[in-house]
Design a protein around this motif. Sequence first.
Motif, PDB file in Angstrom:
ATOM      1  N   UNK A  47     -58.886 104.966  36.241  1.00  0.00           N
ATOM      2  CA  UNK A  47     -57.766 105.599  35.546  1.00  0.00           C
ATOM      3  C   UNK A  47     -58.106 105.803  34.068  1.00  0.00           C
ATOM      4  N   UNK A  48     -58.738 104.816  33.468  1.00  0.00           N
ATOM      5  CA  UNK A  48     -59.155 104.954  32.061  1.00  0.00           C
ATOM      6  C   UNK A  48     -60.127 106.124  31.926  1.00  0.00           C
ATOM      7  N   UNK A  49     -61.045 106.281  32.899  1.00  0.00           N
ATOM      8  CA  UNK A  49     -61.961 107.426  32.894  1.00  0.00           C
ATOM      9  C   UNK A  49     -61.207 108.746  33.045  1.00  0.00           C
ATOM     10  N   UNK A  50     -60.134 108.708  33.829  1.00  0.00           N
ATOM     11  CA  UNK A  50     -59.366 109.926  34.108  1.00  0.00           C
ATOM     12  C   UNK A  50     -58.611 110.426  32.876  1.00  0.00           C
ATOM     13  N   UNK A  51     -58.262 109.492  31.977  1.00  0.00           N
ATOM     14  CA  UNK A  51     -57.472 109.856  30.788  1.00  0.00           C
ATOM     15  C   UNK A  51     -58.144 109.314  29.514  1.00  0.00           C
ATOM     16  N   UNK A  52     -59.344 109.787  29.190  1.00  0.00           N
ATOM     17  CA  UNK A  52     -60.074 109.232  28.042  1.00  0.00           C
ATOM     18  C   UNK A  52     -59.392 109.494  26.706  1.00  0.00           C
ATOM     19  N   UNK A  53     -58.519 110.489  26.675  1.00  0.00           N
ATOM     20  CA  UNK A  53     -57.805 110.787  25.429  1.00  0.00           C
ATOM     21  C   UNK A  53     -56.605 109.867  25.226  1.00  0.00           C
ATOM     22  N   UNK A  54     -56.284 109.050  26.235  1.00  0.00           N
ATOM     23  CA  UNK A  54     -55.126 108.163  26.135  1.00  0.00           C
ATOM     24  C   UNK A  54     -55.471 106.679  26.190  1.00  0.00           C
ATOM     25  N   UNK A 113     -54.632 114.085  42.042  1.00  0.00           N
ATOM     26  CA  UNK A 113     -55.159 113.212  43.087  1.00  0.00           C
ATOM     27  C   UNK A 113     -54.038 112.563  43.891  1.00  0.00           C
ATOM     28  N   UNK A 114     -54.338 112.220  45.137  1.00  0.00           N
ATOM     29  CA  UNK A 114     -53.491 111.374  45.989  1.00  0.00           C
ATOM     30  C   UNK A 114     -52.071 111.904  46.182  1.00  0.00           C
ATOM     31  N   UNK A 115     -51.885 113.211  46.225  1.00  0.00           N
ATOM     32  CA  UNK A 115     -50.566 113.740  46.522  1.00  0.00           C
ATOM     33  C   UNK A 115     -50.286 113.598  48.015  1.00  0.00           C
TER      34      UNK A 115
END
Length: 391
Positions: free
Chosen positions: A25-32, A287-289
């Motif tokens: 998840x951290x990789x998915x949102x590197x700007x956050x 993802x995962x919908x």
Amino acid sequence: MVDNTIKVIAVLGSTGSIGTQTLDIIDEYPEQFKAGVLTARRNWRLLAEQALRHKPRLVVIAEEEGFLPLKEALKDTDIEVACGDTAIAEAAALEGIDTVVTAMVGYSGLIPTVSAIKAGKRIALANKETLVVGGAVIYSLVSREEGRIVPVDSEHSAIFQCLQGERHADMHKIILTASGGPFRTFTREQLHNVKAADALRHPNWDMGAKVTVDSASMMNKGFEMMEASWLFGCQPERIQIVVHPQSIVHSMVEFTDGSIKAQLGMPDMRMPIRYALGYPGRLATNRSHLPLSRYNTLTFEEPDFERFPMLRLAFEAAAAGGNMPCILNAANEIGVASFLKDEIRFSHLPEIAEATMARASVMKNPSLDDLITSNTEARALAEEIRDSLRF
């Protein structure tokens, strides 16, 4: 106003199932988000790989034999390396950390969570044993201010989401869903002969070995009942467990007017992790919908307390209160560790737990030090009982 500040995350137990998915998840949102602290029990190789990728400020390995090779692997970086349980507790309180994801397995998560709460951190709670063992201690340290502790377990995340915008007084009961695990349809005779390899074949979820065995025995659901009681201020008798083999409805809340709210989603732990890190907002993802057309039949059934006595013992421990949940957790951890080595039968798990609960010293209002003492005593008793049952 948009908050553009990058949140710094401590992942306690980063090499486990929840920990590795948190880093996804951290990789998915590197700007956050950015990983600021990573800890592990013994897997120093994976911890080193994670550290080289995420470049945290600090990594901690609990077991001493992993310290020197971890330090050697990171010698050409600026990453600080520490060792031991005390260092993990200190890391959880480190200045500059915004959120602590407690993804450690079992009793080991209690002290670091206490440390993080005392330091004013936001807790993304993925370690149910923290509240099972020390719920009273935890809630003596933290108010019920919404958002201070956000649950990561899929069931508790579902309940948390169902209660958004609702009055606590309007909650009639909590409905915890359970997959039933790999042995849902097994007879008592079949359960007597299963091995660890059988228990680790969960039909829906990809979890660590200990949690997967707890799911097979339904101990996991008993612990979740106790965790839900603390998280949502709901007495155990108002928490209903239903077996839902499809694992699409993650849990429900029934309100005083008879209406029921449910949270649905794919059986993917990234969803509740994503929710916990993004709360009070939601992090958009492709993802995962959930493809509803693939799930045109959802079924629910009552759990069998006779075939799965660990669930009965959990309700008995919750009713007894005090240090009894701590005793049950300690006995279960000893039993599961031995079962995973094929040293005892699956049917021995409730025998070890029940005998330990009967013999251990009982405390009505234990302090944190009392719980530490109780855990040590219960483990020793459980080991003694286990040794008499080996086959």
